[in-house]
Design a protein around this motif. Structure first.
Motif, PDB file in Angstrom:
ATOM      1  N   LEU A 149       0.738  -1.270  -0.505  1.00 15.32           N
ATOM      2  CA  LEU A 149       0.514  -0.357  -0.349  1.00 15.32           C
ATOM      3  C   LEU A 149       1.174   1.399  -0.280  1.00 15.32           C
ATOM      4  CD1 LEU A 149      -2.883  -1.202   2.555  1.00 15.32           C
ATOM      5  CD2 LEU A 149      -2.868  -1.235  -0.111  1.00 15.32           C
ATOM      6  N   ALA A 150       0.580   2.065  -0.602  1.00 18.84           N
ATOM      7  CA  ALA A 150       1.483   3.421  -0.436  1.00 18.84           C
ATOM      8  C   ALA A 150       1.286   4.184   0.646  1.00 18.84           C
ATOM      9  CB  ALA A 150       0.159   4.817  -1.573  1.00 18.84           C
ATOM     10  N   GLY A 151       2.364   4.801   1.473  1.00 20.27           N
ATOM     11  CA  GLY A 151       2.627   5.378   2.711  1.00 20.27           C
ATOM     12  C   GLY A 151       1.895   4.935   3.853  1.00 20.27           C
ATOM     13  N   ALA A 152       2.146   3.235   3.485  1.00 18.45           N
ATOM     14  CA  ALA A 152       1.968   2.596   4.717  1.00 18.45           C
ATOM     15  C   ALA A 152       1.063   2.723   5.702  1.00 18.45           C
ATOM     16  CB  ALA A 152       3.964   2.370   5.791  1.00 18.45           C
ATOM     17  N   PRO A 153      -0.065   2.789   5.322  1.00 16.41           N
ATOM     18  CA  PRO A 153      -0.954   3.609   6.467  1.00 16.41           C
ATOM     19  C   PRO A 153      -0.698   2.397   7.519  1.00 16.41           C
ATOM     20  CG  PRO A 153      -1.788   2.194   4.756  1.00 16.41           C
ATOM     21  CD  PRO A 153      -0.693   2.613   4.283  1.00 16.41           C
ATOM     22  N   SER A 154      -1.371   2.686   8.435  1.00 20.85           N
ATOM     23  CA  SER A 154      -1.658   1.796  10.120  1.00 20.85           C
ATOM     24  C   SER A 154      -2.928   1.170   9.871  1.00 20.85           C
ATOM     25  CB  SER A 154      -1.558   3.333  11.043  1.00 20.85           C
ATOM     26  OG  SER A 154      -2.742   3.795  11.308  1.00 20.85           O
ATOM     27  N   GLU A 155      -3.419   1.934   8.937  1.00 20.41           N
ATOM     28  CA  GLU A 155      -5.104   0.366   8.981  1.00 20.41           C
ATOM     29  C   GLU A 155      -5.543   0.757   8.004  1.00 20.41           C
ATOM     30  OE1 GLU A 155      -7.948   2.260  12.045  1.00 20.41           O
ATOM     31  OE2 GLU A 155      -8.800   2.461  10.737  1.00 20.41           O
ATOM     32  N   VAL A 156      -5.661  -0.264   7.482  1.00 15.61           N
ATOM     33  CA  VAL A 156      -6.886  -0.917   6.049  1.00 15.61           C
ATOM     34  C   VAL A 156      -7.980  -1.587   5.775  1.00 15.61           C
ATOM     35  CG1 VAL A 156      -4.880  -2.347   5.292  1.00 15.61           C
ATOM     36  CG2 VAL A 156      -6.422  -0.924   3.137  1.00 15.61           C
ATOM     37  N   THR A 157      -8.494  -0.933   5.391  1.00 15.39           N
ATOM     38  CA  THR A 157      -9.823  -1.766   4.886  1.00 15.39           C
ATOM     39  C   THR A 157     -10.077  -2.964   4.127  1.00 15.39           C
ATOM     40  OG1 THR A 157     -11.172  -0.360   6.314  1.00 15.39           O
ATOM     41  CG2 THR A 157     -12.692  -1.838   5.035  1.00 15.39           C
ATOM     42  N   VAL A 158     -10.101  -3.561   3.443  1.00 13.87           N
ATOM     43  CA  VAL A 158     -10.069  -4.705   2.159  1.00 13.87           C
ATOM     44  C   VAL A 158     -11.378  -4.841   2.362  1.00 13.87           C
ATOM     45  CG1 VAL A 158      -9.274  -6.838   2.984  1.00 13.87           C
ATOM     46  CG2 VAL A 158      -9.110  -6.338   0.540  1.00 13.87           C
ATOM     47  N   ARG A 159     -12.496  -4.753   1.022  1.00 10.39           N
ATOM     48  CA  ARG A 159     -13.713  -5.342   0.500  1.00 10.39           C
ATOM     49  C   ARG A 159     -13.063  -6.300  -0.430  1.00 10.39           C
ATOM     50  NH1 ARG A 159     -18.297  -2.112   1.473  1.00 10.39           N
ATOM     51  NH2 ARG A 159     -18.294  -0.574   2.699  1.00 10.39           N
ATOM     52  N   ILE A 160     -13.752  -7.624  -0.241  1.00  6.04           N
ATOM     53  CA  ILE A 160     -13.788  -8.795  -1.301  1.00  6.04           C
ATOM     54  C   ILE A 160     -15.899  -9.442  -1.800  1.00  6.04           C
ATOM     55  CG2 ILE A 160     -13.166 -11.101  -1.766  1.00  6.04           C
ATOM     56  CD1 ILE A 160     -11.318 -10.185   1.046  1.00  6.04           C
ATOM     57  N   ASP A 161     -15.107  -8.684  -3.097  1.00  4.90           N
ATOM     58  CA  ASP A 161     -16.934  -9.339  -3.145  1.00  4.90           C
ATOM     59  C   ASP A 161     -16.600 -10.220  -4.905  1.00  4.90           C
ATOM     60  OD1 ASP A 161     -16.026  -6.922  -4.303  1.00  4.90           O
ATOM     61  OD2 ASP A 161     -17.625  -6.323  -4.891  1.00  4.90           O
ATOM     62  N   THR A 162     -17.911 -10.778  -4.938  1.00  8.02           N
ATOM     63  CA  THR A 162     -18.091 -11.530  -6.141  1.00  8.02           C
ATOM     64  C   THR A 162     -18.515 -10.426  -7.410  1.00  8.02           C
ATOM     65  OG1 THR A 162     -18.555 -13.465  -4.330  1.00  8.02           O
ATOM     66  CG2 THR A 162     -19.527 -13.287  -7.290  1.00  8.02           C
ATOM     67  N   MET A 163     -17.583 -10.322  -8.436  1.00 13.28           N
ATOM     68  CA  MET A 163     -17.282  -9.435  -9.719  1.00 13.28           C
ATOM     69  C   MET A 163     -18.298  -9.710 -10.550  1.00 13.28           C
ATOM     70  SD  MET A 163     -16.640  -5.888 -10.381  1.00 13.28           S
ATOM     71  CE  MET A 163     -16.487  -5.421 -11.707  1.00 13.28           C
ATOM     72  N   TRP A 164     -18.191 -10.844 -10.795  1.00 15.69           N
ATOM     73  CA  TRP A 164     -18.867 -11.567 -11.593  1.00 15.69           C
ATOM     74  C   TRP A 164     -18.468 -13.279 -11.561  1.00 15.69           C
ATOM     75  CZ3 TRP A 164     -16.513 -15.399 -15.557  1.00 15.69           C
ATOM     76  CH2 TRP A 164     -17.519 -15.617 -17.390  1.00 15.69           C
ATOM     77  N   SER A 165     -19.896 -14.030 -12.187  1.00 10.72           N
ATOM     78  CA  SER A 165     -20.386 -15.768 -11.962  1.00 10.72           C
ATOM     79  C   SER A 165     -20.506 -15.627 -13.758  1.00 10.72           C
ATOM     80  CB  SER A 165     -20.961 -15.177 -10.894  1.00 10.72           C
ATOM     81  OG  SER A 165     -22.788 -15.271 -11.096  1.00 10.72           O
ATOM     82  N   GLY A 166     -20.337 -15.596 -13.923  1.00  6.29           N
ATOM     83  CA  GLY A 166     -20.897 -16.509 -15.478  1.00  6.29           C
ATOM     84  C   GLY A 166     -22.312 -16.394 -15.425  1.00  6.29           C
ATOM     85  N   GLY A 167     -22.917 -15.569 -14.878  1.00  5.27           N
ATOM     86  CA  GLY A 167     -24.586 -16.311 -15.331  1.00  5.27           C
ATOM     87  C   GLY A 167     -25.090 -16.198 -14.386  1.00  5.27           C
ATOM     88  N   SER A 168     -24.064 -16.862 -13.011  1.00  4.45           N
ATOM     89  CA  SER A 168     -25.483 -18.342 -12.532  1.00  4.45           C
ATOM     90  C   SER A 168     -25.679 -17.284 -11.262  1.00  4.45           C
ATOM     91  CB  SER A 168     -23.763 -19.143 -11.486  1.00  4.45           C
ATOM     92  OG  SER A 168     -22.924 -19.641 -12.401  1.00  4.45           O
ATOM     93  N   ALA A 169     -27.214 -17.984 -11.432  1.00  5.66           N
ATOM     94  CA  ALA A 169     -28.097 -17.219 -10.387  1.00  5.66           C
ATOM     95  C   ALA A 169     -27.388 -17.112  -9.162  1.00  5.66           C
ATOM     96  CB  ALA A 169     -29.172 -18.407 -10.118  1.00  5.66           C
ATOM     97  N   ASP A 170     -27.420 -16.585  -8.420  1.00  8.63           N
ATOM     98  CA  ASP A 170     -26.790 -16.586  -6.230  1.00  8.63           C
ATOM     99  C   ASP A 170     -28.156 -16.070  -5.458  1.00  8.63           C
ATOM    100  OD1 ASP A 170     -25.571 -16.369  -4.201  1.00  8.63           O
ATOM    101  OD2 ASP A 170     -24.346 -15.143  -4.981  1.00  8.63           O
ATOM    102  N   HIS A 171     -29.055 -17.449  -4.765  1.00 11.48           N
ATOM    103  CA  HIS A 171     -29.991 -17.211  -4.013  1.00 11.48           C
ATOM    104  C   HIS A 171     -29.553 -16.792  -2.520  1.00 11.48           C
ATOM    105  CE1 HIS A 171     -32.112 -19.504  -6.998  1.00 11.48           C
ATOM    106  NE2 HIS A 171     -31.117 -20.347  -6.857  1.00 11.48           N
ATOM    107  N   ASN A 172     -28.014 -16.405  -2.590  1.00 12.23           N
ATOM    108  CA  ASN A 172     -28.392 -15.947  -1.236  1.00 12.23           C
ATOM    109  C   ASN A 172     -26.907 -14.689  -1.669  1.00 12.23           C
ATOM    110  OD1 ASN A 172     -27.361 -14.934   2.265  1.00 12.23           O
ATOM    111  ND2 ASN A 172     -26.393 -16.620   1.981  1.00 12.23           N
ATOM    112  N   PRO A 173     -26.943 -13.309  -2.441  1.00  9.87           N
ATOM    113  CA  PRO A 173     -25.804 -13.347  -2.279  1.00  9.87           C
ATOM    114  C   PRO A 173     -25.342 -11.623  -1.491  1.00  9.87           C
ATOM    115  CG  PRO A 173     -28.298 -11.466  -3.334  1.00  9.87           C
ATOM    116  CD  PRO A 173     -28.242 -13.416  -2.469  1.00  9.87           C
ATOM    117  N   GLN A 174     -25.844 -12.124   0.193  1.00  4.89           N
ATOM    118  CA  GLN A 174     -25.960 -11.824   1.421  1.00  4.89           C
ATOM    119  C   GLN A 174     -23.427 -12.244   1.292  1.00  4.89           C
ATOM    120  OE1 GLN A 174     -28.672 -12.517   1.209  1.00  4.89           O
ATOM    121  NE2 GLN A 174     -29.174 -10.691   1.082  1.00  4.89           N
ATOM    122  N   ASN A 175     -23.938 -13.693   1.060  1.00  6.67           N
ATOM    123  CA  ASN A 175     -22.656 -13.582   1.211  1.00  6.67           C
ATOM    124  C   ASN A 175     -21.869 -13.541   0.278  1.00  6.67           C
ATOM    125  OD1 ASN A 175     -23.139 -15.750  -0.866  1.00  6.67           O
ATOM    126  ND2 ASN A 175     -23.004 -17.930   0.394  1.00  6.67           N
TER     127      ASN A 175
END
Length: 115
Positions: A73-99
């Motif tokens: 990371l730039a500047g060596a911060p003391s903390e960082v938040t990382v968000r991980i999410d599904t961007m694309w799933s090949g058109g598959s239906a997701d019955h629980n998008p909260q996970n």
């Protein structure tokens, strides 16, 4: 996280009901990424704070292979938040998008976090 170096490890999982031929996960940090030279071949930088990674095929009710995403990371911060999410799933239906979205706060302590 230690001195701005962050290693994020993830294991994609498909809860079903159908197989996913391929998927893309997006990792977004709250601080700009300075260096991505250690990214694995299935990952690419997609912006100042974003990396995209392919998961490969995910059969129904299975886990994919572990993906290691190391960045500096730039500047060596003391903390960082990382968000991980599904961007694309090949058109598959997701019955629980909260996970499909996760958010983790990491402090510059050198500790390992699991979720």
């Amino acid at each position: 996280m230690s001195r701005g170096r962050v290693e994020t490890w993830l294991i994609p999982q498909n809860h079903g009901p159908s197989a996913v031929t391929d998927a893309t996960v997006r990792l977004r940090w709250s601080a700009p990424v300075a260096d991505t030279r250690w990214l694995p071949p299935m990952c690419v930088r997609a912006g100042a704070r974003t990396v995209l990674c392919r998961t490969g095929a995910l059969p129904a009710d299975s886990r994919g292979g572990r993906i290691r995403v190391p960045v500096q990371l730039a500047g060596a911060p003391s903390e960082v938040t990382v968000r991980i999410d599904t961007m694309w799933s090949g058109g598959s239906a997701d019955h629980n998008p909260q996970n499909s979205t996760h958010k983790v706060l990491a402090l510059d302590t050198g500790d390992v976090y699991y979720f």
